[in-house]
Every structure is written in C-alpha cells, then in structure tokens.
Enzyme design. Sequence first.
Site, PDB file in Angstrom:
ATOM      1  N   GLY A   1     -15.286 -39.199   4.022  1.00 51.94           N
ATOM      2  CA  GLY A   1     -16.083 -40.086   3.165  1.00 51.94           C
ATOM      3  C   GLY A   1     -17.350 -40.575   3.831  1.00 51.94           C
ATOM      4  O   GLY A   1     -17.796 -41.684   3.577  1.00 51.94           O
ATOM      5  N   ALA A   2     -17.933 -39.733   4.692  1.00 50.54           N
ATOM      6  CA  ALA A   2     -19.068 -40.198   5.487  1.00 50.54           C
ATOM      7  C   ALA A   2     -20.409 -39.988   4.791  1.00 50.54           C
ATOM      8  O   ALA A   2     -21.450 -40.118   5.416  1.00 50.54           O
ATOM      9  CB  ALA A   2     -19.077 -39.504   6.842  1.00 50.54           C
ATOM     10  N   ASN A   3     -20.390 -39.690   3.482  1.00 52.46           N
ATOM     11  CA  ASN A   3     -21.682 -39.474   2.816  1.00 52.46           C
ATOM     12  C   ASN A   3     -22.344 -40.789   2.418  1.00 52.46           C
ATOM     13  O   ASN A   3     -23.481 -40.811   1.982  1.00 52.46           O
ATOM     14  CB  ASN A   3     -21.521 -38.564   1.592  1.00 52.46           C
ATOM     15  CG  ASN A   3     -20.567 -39.149   0.581  1.00 52.46           C
ATOM     16  OD1 ASN A   3     -19.476 -39.585   0.954  1.00 52.46           O
ATOM     17  ND2 ASN A   3     -20.958 -39.187  -0.666  1.00 52.46           N
ATOM     18  N   THR A   4     -21.619 -41.898   2.571  1.00 53.69           N
ATOM     19  CA  THR A   4     -22.191 -43.155   2.119  1.00 53.69           C
ATOM     20  C   THR A   4     -21.582 -44.336   2.881  1.00 53.69           C
ATOM     21  O   THR A   4     -20.585 -44.185   3.577  1.00 53.69           O
ATOM     22  CB  THR A   4     -21.940 -43.309   0.589  1.00 53.69           C
ATOM     23  OG1 THR A   4     -22.484 -44.545   0.151  1.00 53.69           O
ATOM     24  CG2 THR A   4     -20.462 -43.295   0.278  1.00 53.69           C
ATOM     25  N   GLY A   5     -22.216 -45.500   2.769  1.00 47.44           N
ATOM     26  CA  GLY A   5     -21.642 -46.745   3.268  1.00 47.44           C
ATOM     27  C   GLY A   5     -21.288 -46.744   4.745  1.00 47.44           C
ATOM     28  O   GLY A   5     -22.019 -46.210   5.581  1.00 47.44           O
ATOM     29  N   ILE A   6     -20.139 -47.333   5.062  1.00 43.33           N
ATOM     30  CA  ILE A   6     -19.786 -47.495   6.467  1.00 43.33           C
ATOM     31  C   ILE A   6     -19.469 -46.156   7.128  1.00 43.33           C
ATOM     32  O   ILE A   6     -19.695 -45.981   8.319  1.00 43.33           O
ATOM     33  CB  ILE A   6     -18.618 -48.495   6.677  1.00 43.33           C
ATOM     34  CG1 ILE A   6     -17.345 -48.058   5.971  1.00 43.33           C
ATOM     35  CG2 ILE A   6     -19.002 -49.888   6.238  1.00 43.33           C
ATOM     36  CD1 ILE A   6     -16.170 -49.000   6.213  1.00 43.33           C
ATOM     37  N   GLY A   7     -18.977 -45.203   6.352  1.00 41.75           N
ATOM     38  CA  GLY A   7     -18.688 -43.883   6.911  1.00 41.75           C
ATOM     39  C   GLY A   7     -19.958 -43.230   7.434  1.00 41.75           C
ATOM     40  O   GLY A   7     -19.980 -42.630   8.511  1.00 41.75           O
TER      41      GLY A   7
ATOM     42  N   SER B   1      -7.655 -52.351   4.628  1.00 39.31           N
ATOM     43  CA  SER B   1      -8.391 -53.497   4.089  1.00 39.31           C
ATOM     44  C   SER B   1      -7.484 -54.717   4.046  1.00 39.31           C
ATOM     45  O   SER B   1      -6.265 -54.593   3.957  1.00 39.31           O
ATOM     46  CB  SER B   1      -8.870 -53.173   2.677  1.00 39.31           C
ATOM     47  OG  SER B   1      -9.265 -54.349   2.012  1.00 39.31           O
TER      48      SER B   1
ATOM     49  N   TYR C   1      -4.379 -50.471  -5.591  1.00 36.51           N
ATOM     50  CA  TYR C   1      -5.275 -50.458  -4.428  1.00 36.51           C
ATOM     51  C   TYR C   1      -4.578 -51.101  -3.235  1.00 36.51           C
ATOM     52  O   TYR C   1      -4.560 -50.543  -2.132  1.00 36.51           O
ATOM     53  CB  TYR C   1      -6.573 -51.216  -4.746  1.00 36.51           C
ATOM     54  CG  TYR C   1      -7.521 -51.299  -3.566  1.00 36.51           C
ATOM     55  CD1 TYR C   1      -8.184 -50.165  -3.121  1.00 36.51           C
ATOM     56  CD2 TYR C   1      -7.740 -52.509  -2.904  1.00 36.51           C
ATOM     57  CE1 TYR C   1      -9.044 -50.226  -2.034  1.00 36.51           C
ATOM     58  CE2 TYR C   1      -8.594 -52.579  -1.822  1.00 36.51           C
ATOM     59  CZ  TYR C   1      -9.245 -51.434  -1.388  1.00 36.51           C
ATOM     60  OH  TYR C   1     -10.087 -51.502  -0.304  1.00 36.51           O
TER      61      TYR C   1
END
Length: 317
Positions: free
Chosen positions: A48-54, A177, A202
Amino acid sequence: MEWWLILIIVLSVFLGIALLLLLLRWYMRGSNYTKDTKIDNKVVIITGANTGIGKENAIDFAKRGGKVYIACRDLKRGEDALGEIRRISGSNNVHFLQLDLASMDSIREFSRKFHELESQLHILINNAGVMACDKAYTKDGFEMQLGTNHLGHFLLTHLLLDLLKASAPSRIVAVSSEGHRMGNINKTDLMSEKSYSKWGAYGQSKLANILFARELGKKLEGTGVVVNSLHPGVVKTELGRHMSANFQRFFMKPFSFLYKTPWEGAQTQICVALDPDLENVTGKYFSDCKEKTPSSNARNDETAKWLYDKSIELVKL
Ligand SMILES: *[C@@H]1O[C@H](CO)[C@@H](O)[C@H](O)[C@H]1NC(C)=O
Ligand SMILES: *[C@@H]1O[C@H](CO)[C@@H](O)[C@H](O)[C@H]1NC(C)=O
C-alpha cells in the site's frame, strides 16, 4: 468595566484557546525517528505504498539506502507513486510489483515473482488497509476488511517467511490502529455474514493484526525474525475515502489541523522497522515510537492462537 479591561480579557481567552490548540497539535504529532540508521543492501517490501504513510515510509527507506519494493493494487497509481518516490528520495533502487491483497491468487503470484527477483527480504511492512467500507467480500469470499487487512497480509507474510528467515536478523511490521479497541474476534461470525458494521469489521481486522503479530512473534522466537504491530496515529490519508461525505465534512475537516501529516504518521513504523534498540523485541504493540499496551482482547493468547489456526485454514496453507 473599563473598555481596555474587556479587551485584555477577550484577548487572553483567545490566546489561551490558541495555546491549548497548539499544545494539542504538538501532542497529537507524536515523536519522530531521529536515528541515522542506514539500510544499504537491505531488501524491503511495503504494501500500500502508493499513498499516505506507506509512500512516506518508502521515501524514507529509499533515502537510507534500502532496496524498496512498493506493492499496490492499481497499476497506474503504483507506477505514478514509483516515479514520485524515486524523484523525492533521489534513489532509483525503488521497484513496483502489483499486489491485490483481496485476492489469494494475486498474493501467490506476487510471491512467485518476488522469489524470482530476490533471495533476501529484511523488512516487510504490512501497511495497506481498507477502513470502514460498505459490506463487501473479497474474491475468495472473505469479508473485505478482515480479508484485506488481516488474511491478505497473513498469507503474504507466510509466503515470504523463507526469505525473511534466510535474511535474519529481519523484521515484520504490522500497521494496526487504536481502532482495534472497537473490535472483537467474533468466532461464530468471523466474516460478519449475519450482522455487519463498518467500524466493527474494521476494529476486528485491526485487532487481528495485533493478535497475528503476537502469535507469529512467539512462533518465530529464535529465528532472528521479529514481528511487531503499531498504531501510526490519526493520519489524514486516503483511508478516509470510504467515509461518507458528511462524516468527512463534519468530523474530519474541522479537526484536520490535529491530524498527523503522512510523514509524521510514518515515523512509528520506521522506528519499529529500524531502531537497533528493538532488534530483539517481538510480539509487541507500539504507538508514537513507544511500546503501548493494547486492549485486553489484543492480549488474549487463546484468541491469538485460535485466529492463527483459523487463518491458516482459510488461506489454505
Ligand atoms: C457474533 O456475531 C453474532 C452474529 O451476528 C452475534 O449474534 C454475536 O452477538 C456476536 N458475538 C460477539 C461476541 O460479538
Ligand atoms: C539482542 O540479542 C543479542 C543476542 O542475545 C545480543 O547480543 C544483543 O545485544 C541484543 N540486542 C539488544 C539491543 O538488546
């Protein structure tokens, strides 16, 4: 009352509020990883490194000399992110492999390709996640949040364990989380078929991340592979895309100055993945770069073992 007295009182109240908000912002920001740890020649996967903290995590690891694989579902978004991470980090040693955590076929295909490319893996960051989406099921019939956030990473981690063991000392990091506190593992309705709530599912999936790290940490004792979970902080990222417009307008926007930036949100996983002081720490939960006690559900060894065995069965290992 004198006009200037009123002015002073009003000003003091405003200043007081401003100071309080500043303090709150400072508190919410958490701590950063300040050590100059280098990871030259170390191989890393971040999901999931395409956005945000990743993405921030990937930029940081690339700057530290790591060989970074970003794994995400969408080809176009993955390639765009790859270009951006290379440009910002100044490193070309960043690579993209497609991975859809909501499909066991895709996960197996990812692992097969990765094994062709690499014989080592030092750091695995299980970062990707979906948050509070409407009721949906993965290709394999798993409830979407448990299926993606937990079972997808569960299978991925097991398929890569041979490389992690061969590269020891190595680390697995599960991005969970504080939302795990809303969840419990429902043994009679794990896939939320009988009753579904967005946040309940979630919470269950994030609780599963912590229980997995706890159980796998035990199983891997003595191998040189450590596993820990963490809370990145309240970060404003695309995770919110499943939230309703009203929820975003009334609950996220007005408080957005309190959220961590993606860079701040990435600090705890960078710390847990790299800090030399944590090289022997395993099965623990972190927040703001410090160990934290998770919910009592997340400390239940019996549930951890039950979930582990059930997951092995579900992903057909
Ligand atoms: C588990 O799910 C079932 C079916 O929706 C529900 O009746 C039960 O109360 C749940 N148990 C817990 C502990 O949440
Ligand atoms: C981790 O364990 C190894 C072997 O027991 C030891 O040499 C090392 O000092 C430990 N590291 C830390 C940070 O405690």
